[in-house]
Design an enzyme around this catalytic site. Structure first.
Site, short mmCIF file in Angstrom:
data_model
loop_
_atom_site.label_atom_id
_atom_site.label_comp_id
_atom_site.label_asym_id
_atom_site.label_seq_id
_atom_site.Cartn_x
_atom_site.Cartn_y
_atom_site.Cartn_z
N LYS A 178 0.85 -1.16 -0.12
CA LYS A 178 0.21 0.13 -0.24
C LYS A 178 0.69 1.14 -0.35
CE LYS A 178 -4.37 0.53 -0.03
NZ LYS A 178 -5.74 0.39 -0.48
N ASP B 151 -7.06 4.14 -4.45
CA ASP B 151 -7.91 3.96 -3.10
C ASP B 151 -8.41 5.66 -2.44
OD1 ASP B 151 -7.88 1.76 -0.59
OD2 ASP B 151 -7.34 4.22 0.20
P1 NDP Z 1 -13.14 7.49 -2.22
O1 NDP Z 1 -12.18 8.17 -2.30
O2 NDP Z 1 -13.54 7.42 -3.60
O3 NDP Z 1 -14.40 7.19 -1.87
C1 NDP Z 1 -13.68 7.97 -0.61
C2 NDP Z 1 -15.31 7.77 0.19
O4 NDP Z 1 -15.69 7.40 1.92
C3 NDP Z 1 -16.10 9.79 0.08
O5 NDP Z 1 -17.11 9.67 0.27
C4 NDP Z 1 -15.34 10.90 1.08
O6 NDP Z 1 -15.87 11.83 1.62
C5 NDP Z 1 -15.15 9.12 2.32
N1 NDP Z 1 -14.24 8.93 3.33
C6 NDP Z 1 -13.18 9.56 2.59
N2 NDP Z 1 -12.20 10.01 3.82
C7 NDP Z 1 -13.42 10.03 5.26
C8 NDP Z 1 -13.37 10.39 6.78
N3 NDP Z 1 -12.51 10.03 7.26
N4 NDP Z 1 -15.19 9.96 7.10
C9 NDP Z 1 -15.58 9.84 6.51
N5 NDP Z 1 -15.69 9.66 5.38
C10 NDP Z 1 -14.58 9.63 4.18
O7 NDP Z 1 -12.15 6.11 -1.57
P2 NDP Z 1 -13.32 4.79 -2.45
O8 NDP Z 1 -14.10 4.47 -2.90
O9 NDP Z 1 -12.14 3.87 -3.75
O10 NDP Z 1 -12.59 4.46 -1.39
C11 NDP Z 1 -13.77 3.85 0.07
C12 NDP Z 1 -12.96 2.44 1.02
O11 NDP Z 1 -12.97 1.07 0.14
C13 NDP Z 1 -11.36 2.92 1.76
O12 NDP Z 1 -11.24 2.44 2.89
C14 NDP Z 1 -11.00 1.90 1.26
O13 NDP Z 1 -9.89 1.82 1.06
C15 NDP Z 1 -11.47 0.63 0.46
N6 NDP Z 1 -10.95 -0.25 -0.32
C16 NDP Z 1 -11.19 0.94 -1.95
C17 NDP Z 1 -11.10 0.06 -3.60
C18 NDP Z 1 -10.75 0.85 -4.67
O14 NDP Z 1 -11.10 -0.36 -5.75
N7 NDP Z 1 -11.28 2.15 -4.42
C19 NDP Z 1 -10.83 -1.44 -3.11
C20 NDP Z 1 -10.51 -2.19 -1.56
C21 NDP Z 1 -11.28 -1.10 -0.79
P3 NDP Z 1 -15.12 13.01 1.20
O15 NDP Z 1 -14.94 13.31 0.15
O16 NDP Z 1 -16.22 13.92 2.17
O17 NDP Z 1 -13.71 12.74 1.72
O1 2IT Z 2 -7.59 -1.76 -0.57
C1 2IT Z 2 -8.04 -2.02 -1.41
O2 2IT Z 2 -8.21 -3.73 -2.27
C2 2IT Z 2 -7.81 -1.46 -2.83
N1 2IT Z 2 -7.91 -0.17 -2.78
C3 2IT Z 2 -7.56 -2.15 -5.04
C4 2IT Z 2 -5.87 -2.55 -4.54
C5 2IT Z 2 -5.55 -3.01 -6.31
O3 2IT Z 2 -4.28 -3.29 -6.55
O4 2IT Z 2 -6.35 -3.30 -7.06
#
Ligand code: NDP
Ligand code: 2IT
Length: 455
Positions: free
Chosen positions: A135, A175
């Site tokens: 990461k 992420d």
């Molecule tokens: P994005 O940046 O697209 O979206 C994040 C969302 O979460 C936004 O709505 C944001 O609000 C909110 N958020 C972020 N930080 C906080 C906080 N401290 N308190 C409240 N709300 C918060 O990220 P993703 O959708 O990609 O990721 C979301 C989660 O999913 C994370 O935990 C990530 O690690 C996990 N994840 C993502 C993957 C991927 O493929 N993208 C894969 C597996 C897991 P705001 O816009 O106001 O910051």
């Molecule tokens: O938390 C996760 O699994 C991710 N943000 C996606 C990682 C990836 O390599 O696609």
């Protein structure tokens, strides 16, 4: 006679182990939390299985292979110079090249990225694909920055990161705060620096080596995992009232799949608060949200004004009565009180789109209430799984269809569910998916480490 004073209890073994982890990684609270959540299941498993003893696997797996930190200097639109800190944690490459996302958020720290890299190692193992765990990211805050500022930051970040990554070494992706736009800037700079067009990043655009279904995969996969858990109990997702937190990549596609499969998502959130739409978020409203978040980069509160529903500033959605909950925002967004409220209001299942969204005490509440609990490393593995298939397509210089990849995603989530059943089914039939995921994820990595000898 056996001297019982020499035998340590399970909790003494865990305490002794955690004492060392905490002492070696002081003040890294998120990292401690992720390790404890894992060790609670894996240390007893090791104690019962002599083939995993005598190799100090637990300590080896809590020490990252490599921790890289670097300065990122960049210039804003007014010519002011800023300094951020960049990181890449290469946690373990026992079963494949390092693989895992990049997070740009002001809360990024060594502790947060070490927890994420640790989780990633076992999540990637669960997918069945050959990927190690990593990461990275930065404490850079993309909010309010212009496109050009984002571009300059990404170029500066990659100008250091490029020497540590490669298609067979370490393959980053997105992420929080890193989506298609950022991946494009990062890939453009990598390509320029090394003069090679390779699959060094995943989550790329379709025009230059991206994979169908990758944007959707994490959100869709989280819903597929919930459906697998429900099916195992003879139930279905149709008609269920669902809470979703977040409104970014994972939340948007989780909501899309819920709508497609006849469930009723009633909340979404961002870091400022949440909206509650009792009539349900439908396709038209979701399209409006994706434009709000991905193009205008606005706040979820605007949804409440547009559709005349209630907005709860500074709150998370867990107080709204529901059947199912999908935390898709960030770590530790569900605490013990939230979990008790969810269970008290009749929630029968949680599937974690975010990484470590439930704290330890919330998890205890789910397990005590024996509700369905799909832990992050299983439930959100769909994203990295399709990243793994993006790597395969890049190596083959081919691309597969959306239908093929969606089928693969469904199969991979089903296989993860099966692995959880194998290692997490209790005598009364309740499935502890957390234990199942921890043990199944551990075994594959541990078997590889044992085969390599002392490395
Ligand atoms: P994005 O940046 O697209 O979206 C994040 C969302 O979460 C936004 O709505 C944001 O609000 C909110 N958020 C972020 N930080 C906080 C906080 N401290 N308190 C409240 N709300 C918060 O990220 P993703 O959708 O990609 O990721 C979301 C989660 O999913 C994370 O935990 C990530 O690690 C996990 N994840 C993502 C993957 C991927 O493929 N993208 C894969 C597996 C897991 P705001 O816009 O106001 O910051
Ligand atoms: O938390 C996760 O699994 C991710 N943000 C996606 C990682 C990836 O390599 O696609």
């Amino acid at each position: 006679m056996l001297d019982t004073s020499q035998l340590k209890t399970e909790s003494q073994i865990l305490d002794d182990f955690m004492r060392v982890v905490i002492q070696r990684n002081p003040a890294e609270t998120e990292f401690h939390q992720a390790v404890l959540e894992f060790a609670k299941d894996v240390l007893p498993f090791v104690a019962e299985n002599p083939e995993y003893q005598g190799a100090n696997l637990s300590q080896r797996l809590t020490e990252p292979d490599r921790v890289i930190t670097f300065r990122v200097t960049w210039e804003d639109d007014d010519g002011k110079i800023h300094v951020n800190r960049g990181y890449r944690i290469q946690h373990c490459n026992a079963i494949g090249p390092y693989k895992g996302g990049l997070r740009f958020h002001p809360s990024v720290s060594l502790s947060v990225l070490k927890f994420l890299a640790f989780e990633q190692t076992f999540k990637n193992s669960l997918t069945g694909l050959p990927m190690g765990g990593a990461k990275g990211g930065s404490d850079f805050d993309p909010k309010g920055k212009s496109d050009r500022e984002i571009m300059r930051f990404c170029q500066s970040f990659m100008t250091e990161l490029y020497r540590h990554i490669g298609p067979d070494t370490d393959v980053p992706a997105g992420d929080i705060g890193v989506g298609g736009r950022e991946i494009s800037y990062l890939f453009g700079q990598y390509k320029r620096l090394v003069n090679q067009f390779t699959g060094v990043l995943t989550g790329k655009s379709m025009e230059f080596g991206g994979s169908q279904i990758r944007p959707e995969a994490t959100g869709y996969g989280t819903i597929y995992f919930m459906e697998d858990m429900l099916r195992h109990k003879g139930q279905s997702i149709k008609g269920k009232t669902c809470l979703v937190s977040g409104s970014g990549n994972v939340a948007q596609f989780a909501v899309e799949k819920l709508i497609q499969h006849g469930a009723k998502p009633v909340t979404m959130s961002d870091s400022s608060g949440f909206i509650h739409d009792p009539a349900g978020i439908d396709n038209e409203k979701l399209t409006w949200i994706t434009e709000l978040k991905n193009v205008r980069r606005g706040r979820i509160s605007e949804y409440a004004e547009k559709y005349g529903v209630e907005y709860f500033p500074g709150q998370r959605p867990w107080s709204i009565p529901c059947d199912l909950a999908f935390p898709c925002a960030t770590q530790n967004e569900v605490n013990r009180e939230d979990a008790k409220t969810l269970v008290g209001n009749g929630c029968i299942g949680i599937s974690e789109g975010a990484n470590m969204p439930s704290d330890m005490e919330a998890i205890d509440v789910y397990l005590e209430a024996k509700i369905l609990y799909g832990p992050a490393k299983a439930a959100n593995a769909g994203g990295v799984a399709i990243s793994g298939l993006e790597m395969s397509q890049n190596s083959l210089r081919m691309s597969w269809t959306r239908e093929t990849l969606n089928d693969h995603l469904g199969d991979i989530m089903r296989n993860i569910h099966e692995s959880c059943l194998e290692h997490g089914t209790e005598p009364d039939g309740y499935v502890n998916y957390l234990r199942g995921a921890n043990i199944a994820g551990f075994k594959k990595v541990a078997n590889a480490l044992l085969a390599y000898g002392v490395v």
